[in-house]
Design a protein around this motif. Structure first.
Motif, PDB file in Angstrom:
ATOM      1  N   ILE A 213       3.288  -9.057   0.861  1.00 36.35           N
ATOM      2  CA  ILE A 213       3.509  -7.724   0.274  1.00 36.35           C
ATOM      3  C   ILE A 213       2.191  -6.962   0.212  1.00 36.35           C
ATOM      4  N   LEU A 214       1.159  -7.648  -0.292  1.00 35.47           N
ATOM      5  CA  LEU A 214      -0.160  -7.007  -0.433  1.00 35.47           C
ATOM      6  C   LEU A 214      -0.647  -6.491   0.919  1.00 35.47           C
TER       7      LEU A 214
ATOM      8  N   LEU B  58      11.071 -27.274  -5.644  1.00 34.30           N
ATOM      9  CA  LEU B  58      10.734 -26.167  -6.552  1.00 34.30           C
ATOM     10  C   LEU B  58       9.294 -25.724  -6.329  1.00 34.30           C
TER      11      LEU B  58
ATOM     12  N   TRP C 165       4.100 -12.918  -1.697  1.00 36.37           N
ATOM     13  CA  TRP C 165       3.399 -11.850  -2.418  1.00 36.37           C
ATOM     14  C   TRP C 165       2.145 -11.398  -1.654  1.00 36.37           C
TER      15      TRP C 165
ATOM     16  N   TRP D  84      -1.685   9.052  12.163  1.00 40.91           N
ATOM     17  CA  TRP D  84      -0.477   9.633  12.736  1.00 40.91           C
ATOM     18  C   TRP D  84      -0.321  11.107  12.409  1.00 40.91           C
TER      19      TRP D  84
ATOM     20  N   LEU E 168       1.952  -3.599   2.675  1.00 41.22           N
ATOM     21  CA  LEU E 168       1.929  -2.234   2.149  1.00 41.22           C
ATOM     22  C   LEU E 168       0.537  -1.611   2.272  1.00 41.22           C
ATOM     23  N   THR E 169      -0.510  -2.437   2.230  1.00 41.84           N
ATOM     24  CA  THR E 169      -1.857  -1.885   2.441  1.00 41.84           C
ATOM     25  C   THR E 169      -1.999  -1.422   3.890  1.00 41.84           C
TER      26      THR E 169
ATOM     27  N   ALA F 146       0.421  -0.559   5.744  1.00 42.98           N
ATOM     28  CA  ALA F 146       1.289   0.606   5.923  1.00 42.98           C
ATOM     29  C   ALA F 146       0.471   1.883   5.758  1.00 42.98           C
ATOM     30  N   ASP F 147      -0.573   1.810   4.955  1.00 41.73           N
ATOM     31  CA  ASP F 147      -1.500   2.939   4.825  1.00 41.73           C
ATOM     32  C   ASP F 147      -2.456   2.981   6.022  1.00 41.73           C
ATOM     33  N   TYR F 148      -3.169   1.881   6.252  1.00 43.75           N
ATOM     34  CA  TYR F 148      -4.243   1.896   7.256  1.00 43.75           C
ATOM     35  C   TYR F 148      -3.733   2.233   8.645  1.00 43.75           C
TER      36      TYR F 148
ATOM     37  N   SER G  13       6.721 -18.332  -2.467  1.00 39.20           N
ATOM     38  CA  SER G  13       6.776 -17.003  -3.091  1.00 39.20           C
ATOM     39  C   SER G  13       5.371 -16.430  -3.251  1.00 39.20           C
ATOM     40  N   ALA G  14       4.385 -17.299  -3.511  1.00 39.75           N
ATOM     41  CA  ALA G  14       3.008 -16.804  -3.597  1.00 39.75           C
ATOM     42  C   ALA G  14       2.573 -16.234  -2.243  1.00 39.75           C
TER      43      ALA G  14
ATOM     44  N   THR H  71      -1.168   3.898   9.589  1.00 38.12           N
ATOM     45  CA  THR H  71      -0.484   5.181   9.809  1.00 38.12           C
ATOM     46  C   THR H  71      -1.360   6.367   9.439  1.00 38.12           C
ATOM     47  N   ARG H  72      -2.613   6.099   9.085  1.00 40.19           N
ATOM     48  CA  ARG H  72      -3.469   7.211   8.669  1.00 40.19           C
ATOM     49  C   ARG H  72      -3.683   8.224   9.792  1.00 40.19           C
TER      50      ARG H  72
END
Lengths: 554, 106
Positions: B87-88, B73, B84, B101, B91-92, B94-96, B80-81, B98-99
């Motif tokens: 994820i941070l 457990l 996460w 493009w 997705l961050t 995903a911005d940097y 899971s931490a 592709t800016r």
């Protein structure tokens, strides 16, 4: 229903958690989760009225188009401090730290939370964070907006950014500890027979909230620390002049602060699930869907933060992803709303005060949620961003959602908490006044925002005055409405009718002990062999009987 | 849950490993790890410092925080931490990433 009424709780004892010990020390050093909940209740009420005073100043300033009451710099501080106090010191701890603290152990049949000392520590940390923040506000305040956007906060603001940030940083640990305590308690301290799918939905929503608290809060803590490093030591992280990226701050900040909205509203949804089922006297429609939708909201809530960055230099491709994901988070929220509505269908509804708040929640949260979709759309957000439409939207979620749930829950469990009944007539009247006042305050702001009135200015073009006059009038009604429960709840603690153990005649574990409960919550560990929201028809009389026999033989 | 007793020797070893990691980080900071491959430049100082830091953190989590000896457990919670964190970052970035493009406006 007859079965529940036939159930006789343990004989009422005069000794309960309130009068078990006397003196200030017994409160300040208590490890009883119920007393700690009351410490939190007093503290967050104090901060709520401080935040409310700032709201009053904002609405008075905006009564006229000219910036004639507050200077622009003062106004910047006032709306910033309203946001900081209300979000970090009222809304985030509101339901979890008060009702959650009080009820999580009771609803699962435990004597206390898993770590009682840590629970008390969390309150002290909260107070320390509050004292630091109040110091910052008294010393001169902060003018960055509650969002602390860089590079203004790191480079240009002359206000007390670091001190305020420190207060929020410290306060975050309180939130983390509460979340940790809830998760461990729910995993390890459930009474015999209290399986995961027998848990009340209030518990599921608190479990989901705790996940967000633990996974999100450290990120905002580090972000504030980085902000302070850059402001004090000029370390280049967010300031382009130092080689940083200001959008990075927004990414990190909203990674926590968007899910923080769900920290506020998920517990409220848990309360509403309880209220809808119990005041309809009907098992909740789609229990598992409602339970898992809480977890889905907690997870999806972490994937949408970029919709706050649509009008920045964030990549348009990232924007598309965030827009899509933001629409996705509407699905679990809608599941809840539809299931609550389905529960109401053909049920036996009683319109007591808590239920009025719950019904208010459904309507207001739906408006707040639907208008959120306008802001999750890339194109409409460009038009609406930083207008009063946004202000109205998030107040419909935070006040219409979170606050309504909090008030509904406070009334619902008040007999258990205080051992006294609140005056029902006044309760219904206040709920109505608050509902009317709230809508009059924030509905006009949607229109003003759509027509282009920007947020965060102390002056505005005269054509927006009509909306602002309506809004200020509504805020006055809302403020008056908020005072009514504050007065009668305090009054009821001394003069209210004594509450019986189960005044609403409900099956939940918290109602199967005396009001107020003893320090150990239950005289014997309960053994659960009924489902959640099992409103016993006559043939299920045996269920309750079994419970009583277990108590007698234990 | 039975408590696993970790020998003091293990703690001291991990402590020495962490000290060595710190020393390595300092030494690496004084060396320029910028390399040129054709027209591309690779600045590796930050990735190297981060790699050392992640290695140290792993030791802390596994031994000082007892995760190595904990239940499944706890492993799920640690994983899971980390998820996460992914994820941070994902997705961050995903911005940097592709800016550049989309070259018109924005």
């Amino acid at each position: 229903m007859r079965a529940i009424e036939a159930f006789e709780p343990p004989p009422p004892s005069k000794v309960n958690y309130i009068n078990a010990q006397y003196g200030l020390k017994s409160w300040l050093l208590t490890k009883d989760h119920k007393r700690i909940a009351l410490l939190y209740l007093g503290s967050i009420t104090f901060f709520f009225f401080i935040g409310g005073l700032y709201a009053l100043m904002i609405r008075l300033e905006l009564l006229t188009p000219q910036g004639d009451l507050l200077q622009s710099t003062t106004y910047n501080k006032v709306f910033t401090q309203h946001g900081i106090i209300m979000i970090f010191f009222f809304l985030i701890p509101s339901i979890p730290a008060t009702l959650g603290n009080f009820l999580v152990p009771m609803m699962i049949g435990a004597k206390d939370l898993a770590f009682p000392r840590v629970n008390l520590l969390s309150w002290y940390i909260y107070m320390l964070g509050g004292v630091i923040t109040i110091y910052a506000l008294l010393a001169g305040g902060v003018d960055t907006g509650w969002t602390f956007y860089t590079p203004f906060s790191t480079t240009f603001s002359n206000s007390y950014v670091v001190a305020t940030g420190l207060g929020i940083f410290v306060n975050g640990f309180s939130s983390i500890l509460t979340g940790l305590n809830f998760i461990v308690t729910i995993h390890t301290m459930r009474a015999p027979g209290m399986t995961w799918f027998r848990l009340p939905l209030f518990i599921w929503s608190h479990y989901a909230t705790s996940l967000i608290m633990i996974l999100g809060t450290p990120v905002v803590a580090i972000t504030i620390l980085l902000l302070a490093f850059e402001r004090v030591a000029r370390v280049g992280i967010f300031d382009p002049a130092l080689g940083g990226d200001p959008i990075l701050f927004q990414h990190l900040f909203w990674f926590y602060s968007h899910p923080a909205v769900y920290i506020m509203v998920l517990p409220s949804m848990g309360v509403v699930s309880e209220l809808i089922a119990n005041f309809s006297r009907k098992n909740i429609f789609g229990y598992k869907f409602v339970a898992f939708s809480s977890l889905a909201i907690a997870v999806f809530g972490f994937l949408v933060w970029g919709h706050h960055l649509f009008v920045t230099s964030q990549s348009v491709y990232a924007g598309m992803i965030f827009s899509f994901l933001s629409f996705a988070v509407a699905i679990p929220s809608a599941i809840k709303v539809f299931n609550w509505t389905a529960t109401l269908f053909k049920s036996s509804i009683s319109y007591d005060t808590p239920m009025l708040y719950a019904l208010g929640f459904i309507g207001l949260f739906t408006i707040g949620g639907m208008t959120g979709l306008f802001l999750a759309s890339l194109a409409t957000d460009v038009h609406l961003s930083d207008t009063y439409f946004v202000v109205a939207h998030f107040h419909y979620i935070m006040v219409g959602g979170a606050l309504m749930g909090y008030l509904g829950g406070l009334h619902y469990w008040w007999p258990k908490i205080s051992g006294r009944m609140y005056p029902e007539g006044w309760g219904r009247f206040a709920a109505l006044v608050i509902f009317v006042g709230f809508n009059l305050t924030f509905l006009p702001q949607f229109v003003a925002g759509y027509l282009g009135m920007p947020r965060r200015y102390h002056a505005y073009p005269p054509e927006f005055q009509v909306f602002n006059v309506l809004s200020t009038a509504g805020a006055s009604i809302l403020g008056f409405g908020m005072l009514i429960p504050a007065i009668y709840l305090v009054w009821s603690m001394r003069y209210g009718k004594h509450a019986e153990a189960n005044p609403w005649h409900l099956p939940g574990l918290e109602w199967r002990t005396q009001s107020p409960p003893p320090t150990e919550n239950f005289e014997h560990t309960p053994i659960v062999d009924w489902e959640a929201y099992e409103f016993a028809p006559p043939e299920e009389m045996e269920v309750v009987g079994r419970f009583r026999r277990e108590l007698e033989t234990a | 849950m039975s408590e696993h007793i970790v020998p003091v020797k293990v703690y001291i070893t991990i402590f020495l490993v962490l000290l060595a990691g710190t020393l390595l980080t300092v030494l690496a900071a004084f060396h320029d790890f910028t390399y040129h491959l054709g027209s591309r430049t690779f600045a590796l100082n930050t990735p190297i410092a981060l790699a050392i830091a992640v290695t140290k953190a792993t030791f802390v989590v596994l031994y000082f925080m007892h995760v190595r000896y904990s239940t499944r457990l706890v492993w799920v919670i640690v994983t899971s931490a980390l998820f996460w964190l992914v994820i941070l970052f994902a997705l961050t970035f995903a911005d940097y990433w592709t800016r550049g493009w989309f070259s018109i406006g924005w």
